[in-house]
Design a protein around this motif. Structure first.
Motif, PDB file in Angstrom:
ATOM      1  N   ASP A 315       0.860  -1.181   0.000  1.00 44.77           N
ATOM      2  CA  ASP A 315       0.000   0.000   0.000  1.00 44.77           C
ATOM      3  C   ASP A 315       0.895   1.229   0.000  1.00 44.77           C
ATOM      4  N   VAL A 316       0.543   2.200  -0.832  1.00 43.27           N
ATOM      5  CA  VAL A 316       1.345   3.416  -0.965  1.00 43.27           C
ATOM      6  C   VAL A 316       0.454   4.633  -0.751  1.00 43.27           C
ATOM      7  N   TRP A 317       0.921   5.572   0.057  1.00 43.88           N
ATOM      8  CA  TRP A 317       0.229   6.841   0.272  1.00 43.88           C
ATOM      9  C   TRP A 317       1.098   7.970  -0.250  1.00 43.88           C
ATOM     10  N   LYS A 318       0.483   8.852  -1.051  1.00 42.52           N
ATOM     11  CA  LYS A 318       1.205   9.955  -1.682  1.00 42.52           C
ATOM     12  C   LYS A 318       0.500  11.268  -1.356  1.00 42.52           C
ATOM     13  N   LEU A 319       1.214  12.174  -0.719  1.00 45.68           N
ATOM     14  CA  LEU A 319       0.660  13.471  -0.326  1.00 45.68           C
ATOM     15  C   LEU A 319       1.471  14.576  -0.975  1.00 45.68           C
ATOM     16  N   GLY A 320       0.782  15.515  -1.635  1.00 46.07           N
ATOM     17  CA  GLY A 320       1.496  16.589  -2.317  1.00 46.07           C
ATOM     18  C   GLY A 320       0.791  17.921  -2.196  1.00 46.07           C
ATOM     19  N   ALA A 321       1.563  18.985  -2.394  1.00 49.36           N
ATOM     20  CA  ALA A 321       1.037  20.350  -2.374  1.00 49.36           C
ATOM     21  C   ALA A 321       1.669  21.137  -3.507  1.00 49.36           C
ATOM     22  N   ALA A 322       0.852  21.973  -4.155  1.00 48.66           N
ATOM     23  CA  ALA A 322       1.328  22.882  -5.201  1.00 48.66           C
ATOM     24  C   ALA A 322       0.874  24.292  -4.847  1.00 48.66           C
ATOM     25  N   TYR A 323       1.820  25.210  -4.820  1.00 47.77           N
ATOM     26  CA  TYR A 323       1.532  26.595  -4.453  1.00 47.77           C
ATOM     27  C   TYR A 323       1.934  27.512  -5.599  1.00 47.77           C
ATOM     28  N   GLN A 324       0.955  28.224  -6.163  1.00 49.70           N
ATOM     29  CA  GLN A 324       1.238  29.157  -7.244  1.00 49.70           C
ATOM     30  C   GLN A 324       1.680  30.490  -6.649  1.00 49.70           C
ATOM     31  N   TYR A 325       2.993  30.682  -6.635  1.00 53.24           N
ATOM     32  CA  TYR A 325       3.577  31.869  -5.998  1.00 53.24           C
ATOM     33  C   TYR A 325       3.185  33.138  -6.753  1.00 53.24           C
ATOM     34  N   ASN A 326       3.227  33.066  -8.070  1.00 53.30           N
ATOM     35  CA  ASN A 326       2.738  34.149  -8.930  1.00 53.30           C
ATOM     36  C   ASN A 326       2.431  33.532 -10.292  1.00 53.30           C
TER      37      ASN A 326
END
Length: 418
Positions: A315-326
């Motif tokens: 079992d694999v868990w993948k957590l990510g975040a993307a932040y548009q700085y500008n």
């Protein structure tokens, strides 16, 4: 006609790509596509690129017209040691694997045929494994053979993809999977002779390859303006047998690619911040040459019940975040945690395939050019993990074997928006 020619060229180019040697979530990659790599591999509910054939085919109809081309430099650090065996410790030692840098190319293409339907192709390295140990000081190796010891497995998939909307915010997609794999083993002369009179280790027979097929299907739905969900399922890929290694792999050389599925959700927390979470299941138990236990050895090598690597499902868990700085810059970070498929009882055979890493941290950044194209860079570090168990009695009763690995990868990709 131009589209048909372009896809045809991509398929041909895909089979000409150099080998990849990955070993992250078992031997699958932690992420497919440079943007996904920067987010811990979370991509099932994202539609940022043309890698839906590897992640979720349904995403392609939301991705728009684009061509993606990238390459990663992957560096796995593997080592093995043995202590305490009988017979004077002839097979005791401590060795690190050589061949530590591998280029892994990737590309994808997507074309909107109309507002509700897309056609594309994804070409990617599904996974792989590589080890290359120098012989022990006495000339033998950990498996009782002579000279260098190791394996080289590479798996490549070409995934033509069609996706269409079944409602304005919901889509389904399908990707026939065309697979190619290549394998080589050396230093396994100590495995002896099988029931057909062949040396299972091949006396260093060199590379053998096989082709096969499978299918991936997917769904994506924008449930609310801020929440998107996705799901994808890939069948086990039926591959031709490795004829040169029919006395080594269970089922007379069979080495299929295991079935897997993934579920994902993406949440637009703010106009600038997107959070994504994926769950993936990889069913290694469906492939006997991977899943059969090697300790104790209860059947001849190459037979249906013959020894494998003893890998469990993960079992694999993948957590990510993307932040548009500008407008120009988007920053990414992620974490990927998967089970270790290798049990202590099977550690000896897995000197050849020490896919024991569990935790990965990732970073990424995308720069949008004035023309709307994108340059993306990602980095992954897999933290060191170790497995220790009793030496298989065939190679030295009374001993203990230890395998360990950590990894780094950095990649760059360019996306042409059309």
């Amino acid at each position: 006609m131009k589209l048909k020619k372009l896809i045809g060229l991509m398929v041909v180019a895909g089979f000409a790509l150099p080998g990849a040697a990955m070993a992250t979530n078992g031997y699958f990659s932690s992420g497919y596509g440079m943007k996904a790599n920067g987010m811990g591999g979370a991509a099932t509910a994202m539609a940022d690129d043309a890698f839906g054939g590897a992640n979720n085919p349904a995403s392609m109809v939301f991705a728009g017209d684009q061509l993606n081309l990238g390459v990663s430099l992957f560096s796995p650090k593997r080592s093995a040691s043995r202590t305490g065996t009988a017979a004077g410790g002839m097979l005791n030692g401590d060795e690190s694997s050589d061949s530590n840098y591998f280029p892994i190319p990737e590309f994808g293409y997507n074309k909107m045929l109309n507002t509700n339907m897309s056609l594309g192709v994804t070409v990617y390295g599904n996974g792989g494994m590589n080890t290359d140990y120098a012989p022990l000081p006495n000339g033998a190796n950990f498996m009782g053979g002579q000279g260098r010891l190791g394996v080289d497995l590479m798996q490549l998939i070409v995934a033509p993809t069609v996706a269409f909307k079944i409602a304005p915010n919901h889509s389904i997609g399908i990707s026939p999977l065309i697979g190619y794999q290549r394998f080589k083993a050396e230093g396994l002369q100590g495995f002896g002779v099988d029931t057909n009179g062949n040396t299972p280790g091949g006396n260093n027979l060199g590379y053998d390859d096989s082709f096969g097929y499978g299918l991936r299907v997917g769904y994506m739905g924008k449930i609310t303006p801020t929440i998107t969900i996705g799901a994808a399922y890939a069948t086990k890929m039926n591959m031709q047998k490795f004829d040169k290694y029919k006395g080594l792999f269970a089922e007379q050389g069979a080495f299929d690619m295991p079935e897997n599925y993934n579920l994902g959700i993406a949440f637009q927390a703010t106009p600038e911040l997107t959070l994504a979470l994926d769950y993936q299941r990889i069913n290694y138990s469906g492939v006997k040459s991977i899943a059969n236990s090697s300790n104790p050895i209860t059947a001849p090598l190459g037979s249906s019940g013959g020894p494998g690597f003893g890998w469990q499902d993960v079992d694999v868990w993948k957590l990510g975040a993307a932040y548009q700085y500008n407008k120009q810059w988007t920053l990414r970070a992620g974490y990927n945690h998967g089970d270790n498929p290798i049990q202590a009882r099977d550690v000896t055979f897995n000197i050849l395939a020490p896919g024991v890493v569990k935790d990965h941290a990732t970073l990424g950044v995308t720069y949008m050019t004035n023309s709307g194209d994108e340059l993306t860079v990602s980095y992954m570090h897999a933290f060191e993990n170790t497995v220790t168990g009793n030496t298989n009695s065939a190679f030295g009763p009374g001993g203990q074997d230890t395998i360990k690995m950590y990894q780094n990868s950095i990649g760059v990709a360019y996306a042409w928006k059309m």
